[in-house]
Design an enzyme around this catalytic site. Structure first.
Site, mmCIF file in Angstrom:
data_model
loop_
_atom_site.group_PDB
_atom_site.id
_atom_site.type_symbol
_atom_site.label_atom_id
_atom_site.label_comp_id
_atom_site.label_asym_id
_atom_site.label_seq_id
_atom_site.Cartn_x
_atom_site.Cartn_y
_atom_site.Cartn_z
ATOM 1 N N ASP A 33 60.202 47.176 -44.267
ATOM 2 C CA ASP A 33 60.650 48.568 -44.217
ATOM 3 C C ASP A 33 59.801 49.441 -43.304
ATOM 4 O O ASP A 33 60.106 50.618 -43.122
ATOM 5 C CB ASP A 33 60.620 49.171 -45.627
ATOM 6 C CG ASP A 33 61.557 48.444 -46.564
ATOM 7 O OD1 ASP A 33 62.658 48.072 -46.117
ATOM 8 O OD2 ASP A 33 61.190 48.242 -47.736
ATOM 9 N N HIS A 34 58.748 48.912 -42.753
ATOM 10 C CA HIS A 34 57.807 49.755 -41.998
ATOM 11 C C HIS A 34 57.438 49.114 -40.679
ATOM 12 O O HIS A 34 56.446 48.404 -40.583
ATOM 13 C CB HIS A 34 56.547 49.967 -42.823
ATOM 14 C CG HIS A 34 55.701 51.112 -42.331
ATOM 15 N ND1 HIS A 34 54.744 50.970 -41.374
ATOM 16 C CD2 HIS A 34 55.692 52.414 -42.678
ATOM 17 C CE1 HIS A 34 54.149 52.136 -41.163
ATOM 18 N NE2 HIS A 34 54.709 53.032 -41.947
ATOM 19 N N PHE A 35 58.038 49.378 -39.664
ATOM 20 C CA PHE A 35 59.349 49.987 -39.418
ATOM 21 C C PHE A 35 60.321 48.865 -39.059
ATOM 22 O O PHE A 35 59.901 47.930 -38.371
ATOM 23 C CB PHE A 35 59.265 50.958 -38.239
ATOM 24 C CG PHE A 35 58.326 52.111 -38.454
ATOM 25 C CD1 PHE A 35 58.713 53.186 -39.241
ATOM 26 C CD2 PHE A 35 57.064 52.120 -37.899
ATOM 27 C CE1 PHE A 35 57.860 54.265 -39.439
ATOM 28 C CE2 PHE A 35 56.210 53.192 -38.098
ATOM 29 C CZ PHE A 35 56.599 54.268 -38.856
#
Length: 155
Positions: A33-35
């Site tokens: 999720d990052h990124f």
């Protein structure tokens, strides 16, 4: 959830400094999720790795006198370079001032020769029994756990 963000303690000089490493793997969950499409170690986790490094320096300097060491304040935090999967963040922490319950340190993290982040941290040390003497057993339990983790980090 609890993360141990230090893979290895490379060098420690009690009362002076510590050098630690964090190697970033693409398999780490938070990278999804990052990124998306540009995986990097989140800045807050870079700072947490510095905080954990400082806590190890304090524990060893004080011979595990306090069971709980937390970040009280982070000053002049500067993020300069991303840490991407396959790279290793090397963290250098040096003591500035060390008293009974507060410790000030200078911390820098590098990827190779590139400075990735820097900060001055103020750490607070305490025992659970300081606030609730009935829970003194928890200090012993936490200290034993930290000693086990330390032995793994220094292998």
């Amino acid at each position: 959830m609890r993360f141990i963000l230090i893979d290895k303690i490379k060098e420690i000089i009690p009362g002076d400094s510590i050098t630690t490493t964090k190697s970033l793997s693409i398999a780490e969950e938070y990278l999804a999720d990052h990124f998306p499409g540009f995986a990097v170690l989140p800045g807050v986790l870079m700072l947490e790795a510095m905080t954990q490094s400082a806590a190890w320096l304090i524990r060893i300097t004080d011979n595990f006198k306090n069971s709980v060491i937390t970040l009280k304040e982070a000053k002049n935090v500067k993020y300069i370079h991303f840490v991407t999967p396959g790279e290793t963040l090397t963290i250098y922490v040096s003591l500035i001032d060390h008293s009974e319950n507060l410790t000030k340190v200078k911390a820098e993290g590098y990827v190779g020769e590139k400075l990735a982040l820097s900060a001055k941290l103020i750490m607070k040390s305490m025992n659970i029994a300081d606030e609730d003497p009935v829970k003194a057993w928890k200090d012993k339990e936490l200290t034993e756990e930290m000693k086990k983790i330390y032995s793994l980090l220094t292998q």
